[in-house]
Scaffold this active site. Structure first.
Site, PDB file in Angstrom:
ATOM      1  CD  GLU A 293      -1.807   2.451   1.554  1.00 19.03           C
ATOM      2  OE1 GLU A 293      -0.889   2.710   0.772  1.00 19.03           O
ATOM      3  OE2 GLU A 293      -2.110   2.524   3.086  1.00 19.03           O
ATOM      4  CB  CYS A 328      -0.897   7.234   1.533  1.00 21.23           C
ATOM      5  SG  CYS A 328      -2.152   6.292   2.577  1.00 21.23           S
TER       6      CYS A 328
END
Length: 547
Positions: A293, A328
């Site tokens: 991720e 993110c």
């Protein structure tokens, strides 16, 4: 079975007594209070291996990101001290600590641990402790830090009771004849590793750690040293809630030491959340046994139907600048239909950005970029023809943030769409700046394909937003994009991942999700098929000719 029930009742009563004591004293914590950590009262962070909290021979001193004062000492393992961690992982077989055929009572135990942890985090004193601890090491506003604790608490609620064993639900398909059936099971990997970043020091490691444990794996966990104290305290809470200390090893080290541990211990699967550069290196080192991720250069498109300008502007401000842009999922590029530029939208986002203050941490230190590097990036963009500064572009003033970190005002640079798509500019414009920074551009109706071309060329496909209630427009953009977590509609955002939906990238077979049953099963288990073929053999069967 009666003896097992009695033991469970005794354990429950003992744990409840522990919970009652913790309500008043935070007995699990090894520090008195988050706000009291200072140079004169530094906190210490230990390592956990084979069920024991230990200290290494080396200490790394962290400085307070708000004033540069040394305030936390982290016991960091060096490359000569890895043997206990390698040995610990090697003790876990490939079939895991539990699976549908082995130690199924552990599914129930972990459901009970989740129930207790959810209760603990719902207590105001415990919730406030973790919220303020997060603020000390990854400065963000109280509400943003509290949101991280809230999501974690709700996650534990979601996997309380029987919900853990439901993750291991199997299925059966009839065979070709009597006595034959095929069964599909979710199977653990066994020894696994988790590496998580600084920006969500509680939510990301807890959700991935518990998902790994639920499915039957043994974990070695490494959290960015800048924020590792948060997860150290959380592990102590989980132990108070009944988690066996041997289930998780917790290591503090530099990157090269952790890399060596992975190569020597050979975990069957590693979850990495962090930068794309490190992710690609690990993918090679670990021969693909990894879920990622990684970075997110996340985009938002404002469609042609302009409405609720104040609301949309507020969401854009939150997406780009909350947590000082250190998510993110932060809004990195905004594609604005020309109709929005005719409204008060740009004025509103400028006004909202100007409200952010260091005093309440609605803007704060950037932990992975310096002020100079961010200003240099802004100046490089402004050399592109037609570019202009819309918001910010200046360092923060009157602060004590150490120079190793960044401190700039919320910033937005406008770059013409035609210039973005040029080969000589695209890499620069789409460079992820993990701070309070975004690119804004504008498009017309006939330029939508240019916008879609830009999306196709991007390499990170984490989150996205399509702000429109026009179903035809939504259909066009969603059908020609790939981001794994995409919000669509007037209230669409790029940030704010809760515990109730998948959060993770798409378009990459290594992509990892977080939070939901689907994410847990995808990342932390594999499929195993068992075909039962017990007979009977047909009456009168004879050996057939060879084939």
């Amino acid at each position: 079975m009666y003896r097992v029930r009695v033991l469970r009742q005794i354990t429950a009563r003992a744990t409840q007594g522990t919970l009652n004591r913790c309500v008043h004293s935070l007995q699990f914590a090894s520090i008195e209070d988050a706000e009291g950590i200072s140079a004169s009262r530094p906190a210490k962070v230990q390592n956990l291996v084979q069920g024991e909290w230990i200290e290494s021979s080396r200490w790394n001193t962290l400085v307070d990101p708000l004033n540069g004062e040394p305030f936390i000492k982290v016991s960091e393992v060096d490359q000569t001290e890895l043997e206990p961690f390698v040995e610990s992982l090697s003790k876990c077989p490939k079939h895991g600590l539990h699976n549908p055929f082995k130690a199924p009572e552990r599914y129930l135990m972990l459901g009970d641990v989740s129930t207790r942890a959810a209760h603990m985090l719902s207590l105001p004193k415990v919730s406030d402790f973790f919220t303020r601890l997060i603020q000390r090491v990854a400065p963000k506003s109280y509400s943003q830090a509290l949101g991280e604790v809230f999501v974690t608490q709700k996650f534990f609620e979601n996997f309380s009771g029987d919900q853990v064993r439901f993750l291991a639900r199997s299925f059966a398909i009839p065979g070709n004849y009597l006595g034959q059936q095929s069964h599909g099971f979710r199977w653990p990997y066994g020894p696994v590793a988790i590496i998580t970043p600084f920006n969500f020091p509680l939510e990301i490691p807890v959700l991935q750690l518990m998902g790994a444990l639920y499915m039957g794996n043994k974990v070695v966990l490494k959290v960015d040293s800048k924020v590792c104290i948060v997860m150290e305290q959380m592990l102590r809470l989980l132990h108070e809630c009944g988690l066996p200390k041997e289930d998780v090893d917790f290591i503090n080290s530099d990157g090269s030491t952790m890399n060596k541990l992975l190569l020597e211990a050979k975990p069957r699967m590693t979850l990495f959340t962090g930068s794309s550069k490190v992710a690609e290196k690990l993918a090679l080192d670990l021969k693909g046994r990894i879920k990622l991720e990684d970075a997110g250069f996340d985009w938002k498109i404002l469609g042609p139907d302009v409405q609720e300008v104040d609301y949309v502007a507020w969401v854009c401000d939150q997406d780009a600048y909350a947590c000082s842009g250190q998510k993110c999922s932060a809004q990195s590029m905004l594609f604005m239909h020309e109709n929005w530029s005719k409204s008060s939208f740009l004025d509103r986002i400028s006004e909202l950005a100007s409200r952010r203050k260091l005093e309440d941490l609605t803007i704060g230190p950037v932990l992975t970029f310096t002020t100079e590097s961010m200003m240099e990036h802004v100046n490089s963009l402004l050399r592109i023809p037609g570019s202009k500064l819309l918001i910010g572009g200046k360092p923060l003033e009157n602060h004590t943030i150490p120079k190793v970190y960044g401190a700039i005002k919320p910033t937005a640079v406008f770059v013409p769409l035609e210039e973005i798509l040029k080969d000589e500019n695209f890499e620069l414009v789409t460079k992820e700046i993990f701070g309070p920074f975004q690119i804004i551009t504008q498009y017309k109706d006939h330029q939508l394909q240019m916008v879609l071309d830009a999306l196709e060329r991007m390499h990170a496909h984490l989150t996205a937003a399509v702000v429109s209630n026009d179903p035809i427009f939504l259909q066009e953009v969603i059908g020609k994009s790939v981001n794994g977590t995409t919000y669509a509609g007037l209230r669409a955002r790029t940030t704010g991942a809760p515990q109730n939906h998948w959060f993770g990238p798409a378009g990459d077979p290594r992509g990892a999700g977080i939070g939901t049953p689907e994410a847990i099963k995808l990342v932390w288990s594999c499929h195993r098929e068992i075909i039962y073929d017990v007979g009977p053999v047909p009456r009168g069967w004879e050996t057939p000719p060879s084939t």
